[in-house]
Motif scaffolding. Sequence first.
Motif, PDB file in Angstrom:
ATOM      1  N   THR A  41      11.909  16.969  -4.642  1.00 28.87           N
ATOM      2  CA  THR A  41      10.965  15.988  -4.098  1.00 28.87           C
ATOM      3  C   THR A  41      11.707  14.836  -3.447  1.00 28.87           C
ATOM      4  N   PHE A  42      12.796  14.368  -4.087  1.00 31.26           N
ATOM      5  CA  PHE A  42      13.618  13.330  -3.467  1.00 31.26           C
ATOM      6  C   PHE A  42      14.114  13.775  -2.093  1.00 31.26           C
ATOM      7  N   ALA A  43      14.517  15.025  -1.980  1.00 25.95           N
ATOM      8  CA  ALA A  43      15.036  15.537  -0.712  1.00 25.95           C
ATOM      9  C   ALA A  43      13.961  15.506   0.373  1.00 25.95           C
ATOM     10  N   TYR A  44      12.773  16.029   0.050  1.00 35.05           N
ATOM     11  CA  TYR A  44      11.691  16.067   1.032  1.00 35.05           C
ATOM     12  C   TYR A  44      11.256  14.660   1.452  1.00 35.05           C
ATOM     13  N   LEU A  45      11.098  13.792   0.447  1.00 40.85           N
ATOM     14  CA  LEU A  45      10.664  12.433   0.755  1.00 40.85           C
ATOM     15  C   LEU A  45      11.722  11.674   1.539  1.00 40.85           C
ATOM     16  N   GLY A  46      12.992  11.880   1.192  1.00 41.88           N
ATOM     17  CA  GLY A  46      14.063  11.197   1.914  1.00 41.88           C
ATOM     18  C   GLY A  46      14.052  11.531   3.394  1.00 41.88           C
ATOM     19  N   ILE A  47      13.873  12.795   3.719  1.00 45.05           N
ATOM     20  CA  ILE A  47      13.812  13.215   5.128  1.00 45.05           C
ATOM     21  C   ILE A  47      12.594  12.590   5.808  1.00 45.05           C
ATOM     22  N   ALA A  48      11.442  12.620   5.120  1.00 48.32           N
ATOM     23  CA  ALA A  48      10.218  12.050   5.695  1.00 48.32           C
ATOM     24  C   ALA A  48      10.364  10.545   5.923  1.00 48.32           C
ATOM     25  N   PHE A  49      10.911   9.833   4.945  1.00 52.40           N
ATOM     26  CA  PHE A  49      11.099   8.391   5.090  1.00 52.40           C
ATOM     27  C   PHE A  49      12.050   8.074   6.239  1.00 52.40           C
ATOM     28  N   LEU A  50      13.118   8.848   6.344  1.00 48.40           N
ATOM     29  CA  LEU A  50      14.094   8.615   7.409  1.00 48.40           C
ATOM     30  C   LEU A  50      13.431   8.748   8.776  1.00 48.40           C
ATOM     31  N   ILE A  51      12.640   9.787   8.965  1.00 49.29           N
ATOM     32  CA  ILE A  51      11.985  10.009  10.264  1.00 49.29           C
ATOM     33  C   ILE A  51      11.016   8.870  10.590  1.00 49.29           C
ATOM     34  N   VAL A  52      10.177   8.501   9.610  1.00 46.68           N
ATOM     35  CA  VAL A  52       9.164   7.475   9.852  1.00 46.68           C
ATOM     36  C   VAL A  52       9.799   6.107  10.094  1.00 46.68           C
ATOM     37  N   THR A  53      10.755   5.721   9.246  1.00 42.59           N
ATOM     38  CA  THR A  53      11.338   4.382   9.358  1.00 42.59           C
ATOM     39  C   THR A  53      12.200   4.226  10.604  1.00 42.59           C
ATOM     40  N   VAL A  54      12.981   5.234  10.933  1.00 40.87           N
ATOM     41  CA  VAL A  54      13.822   5.149  12.137  1.00 40.87           C
ATOM     42  C   VAL A  54      12.954   5.117  13.390  1.00 40.87           C
ATOM     43  N   THR A  55      11.905   5.936  13.423  1.00 41.91           N
ATOM     44  CA  THR A  55      11.008   5.943  14.585  1.00 41.91           C
ATOM     45  C   THR A  55      10.283   4.607  14.725  1.00 41.91           C
ATOM     46  N   ALA A  56       9.718   4.104  13.631  1.00 34.86           N
ATOM     47  CA  ALA A  56       9.016   2.818  13.684  1.00 34.86           C
ATOM     48  C   ALA A  56       9.982   1.682  13.990  1.00 34.86           C
ATOM     49  N   ALA A  69       0.813  -1.223   0.000  1.00 35.97           N
ATOM     50  CA  ALA A  69       0.000   0.000   0.000  1.00 35.97           C
ATOM     51  C   ALA A  69       0.841   1.264   0.000  1.00 35.97           C
ATOM     52  N   GLY A  70       2.153   1.129   0.129  1.00 37.45           N
ATOM     53  CA  GLY A  70       3.020   2.302   0.224  1.00 37.45           C
ATOM     54  C   GLY A  70       2.882   3.246  -0.955  1.00 37.45           C
ATOM     55  N   ALA A  71       2.735   2.684  -2.159  1.00 38.82           N
ATOM     56  CA  ALA A  71       2.623   3.519  -3.349  1.00 38.82           C
ATOM     57  C   ALA A  71       1.322   4.317  -3.353  1.00 38.82           C
ATOM     58  N   LEU A  72       0.272   3.750  -2.773  1.00 41.55           N
ATOM     59  CA  LEU A  72      -1.014   4.452  -2.757  1.00 41.55           C
ATOM     60  C   LEU A  72      -0.921   5.729  -1.938  1.00 41.55           C
ATOM     61  N   VAL A  73      -0.076   5.718  -0.906  1.00 42.15           N
ATOM     62  CA  VAL A  73       0.116   6.897  -0.067  1.00 42.15           C
ATOM     63  C   VAL A  73       1.105   7.858  -0.709  1.00 42.15           C
ATOM     64  N   THR A  74       2.195   7.317  -1.229  1.00 38.71           N
ATOM     65  CA  THR A  74       3.298   8.151  -1.709  1.00 38.71           C
ATOM     66  C   THR A  74       3.046   8.764  -3.079  1.00 38.71           C
ATOM     67  N   ALA A  75       2.423   8.006  -3.989  1.00 40.31           N
ATOM     68  CA  ALA A  75       2.275   8.479  -5.372  1.00 40.31           C
ATOM     69  C   ALA A  75       1.592   9.850  -5.476  1.00 40.31           C
ATOM     70  N   PRO A  76       0.435  10.058  -4.834  1.00 37.50           N
ATOM     71  CA  PRO A  76      -0.187  11.387  -4.964  1.00 37.50           C
ATOM     72  C   PRO A  76       0.620  12.494  -4.296  1.00 37.50           C
ATOM     73  N   VAL A  77       1.259  12.176  -3.164  1.00 35.22           N
ATOM     74  CA  VAL A  77       2.088  13.180  -2.481  1.00 35.22           C
ATOM     75  C   VAL A  77       3.278  13.562  -3.346  1.00 35.22           C
ATOM     76  N   ALA A  78       3.963  12.553  -3.883  1.00 34.28           N
ATOM     77  CA  ALA A  78       5.132  12.812  -4.730  1.00 34.28           C
ATOM     78  C   ALA A  78       4.744  13.581  -5.988  1.00 34.28           C
ATOM     79  N   THR A  79       3.592  13.244  -6.560  1.00 31.82           N
ATOM     80  CA  THR A  79       3.146  13.930  -7.774  1.00 31.82           C
ATOM     81  C   THR A  79       2.939  15.422  -7.518  1.00 31.82           C
TER      82      THR A  79
END
Length: 422
Positions: free
Chosen positions: A168-183, A147-157
Amino acid sequence: MERKKVMTNRWSIAVAGVLLQVALGAVYAWSVFRAPLTKQFGWSISEVTLTFTISIFVLGISAFFGGLWLNRVGPRIVAVTGGFLYGLGVFLASFSDHKLWWLYLTYGVIGGIGLGFSYIVPVAVLVKWFPDRRGLITGIAVGGFGAGALVTAPVATRLIQSVGVLQTFAYLGIAFLIVTVTAGYFMQNPPEGWSPKGWTPSSSQAAQRSTRDYTLREALRTWQWWALWLLLFLNTSAGISIISQESPLFQELVRVSAVTAASMVGVVSIGNALGRVFWAWASDSITRRVTFVVIFLAQAVLFWTLPGISSAAALTLVAFVILMCYGGGFGTMPAFSADYFGPKNVGPIYGLMLTAWGFASAFGPLLIAYMRQVSGIYAGALHVIAGVMAASIILPLIISPPRRAEDNARPQAPQYSRLPAA
């Protein structure tokens, strides 16, 4: 109170595992970057698509090493490290200005290593916390990946439209880092021998489970490990062949426009996520073996009928079910591995099995693309895949848990323990 704490903890860990997989599954949204990258830098579609191929192939390889490392240092360190590398890889991709090799290195290799490390952790952890719901819980976890693409695709677009593809890579990279490290910080194994209080395997569950925990070396000496690897490879090859050709396949078979085909792709992709949960849940009741029999039988029929479909709605439905079967393999196989080889070492055992994903991601798309080029139409390739699926039914029919004489002589009794007070 102590019983309540155990339940709270394991469901909290499950929620964290799903969030981790949703962030990792953003890799499936790669297609939204394809057109902007080709337009801005003049790279070909195949050159840009290779980034995704590298990432998935590296994921399949690094998941094995992540599983080995997990057994030595525990799941938290592996998950946090993987999350950091994944976020870092996506962030560094923002410096790919006219440097294709840098995109391959950052998003493909660094990000792919992070994906593999983190992907294996929720799977390995949750089968230990949920022996009573192995299929369902691993299905939910890897369903998050689907389901990851369903969340990310519209945001990235939207981000690409407002700030450009590299930013966009920069913003998403920071967001992914925060979410994955926290989880990832919440990932932990239960105490040795822990099991839900009052739970014992049913007779049908016991018949389909090994009576001991295998090491990786012991598992590789059984024919069952190789049979499970082949099951995953065959199922993934079939599904990913459709994924790789969805839009042109839809346009050719039912003569729809590119815009309509893109909408059909969006609907069909939901089947990937839904199938991971549905088939894994079903496997807890009908067994993993029967689940794969039904999955292969359904695909044999559906792939054979695909070339004769003339309705866009019917084609969308058939492709949706095929993608459900594709996702179902990923949802069911972690529990299948834990059943046959025990949950203790499922990290390295299933991690190595995921190399089937990497090889299938190359084999399936190449097979259908080659046969389409040779024959000029998709019908021949789809019929070949149908035949392969029909023949594949034999595997789940003949497979059974590995048994040794000494295992049957000394069956392991279920152990129960509770979490110590924190």
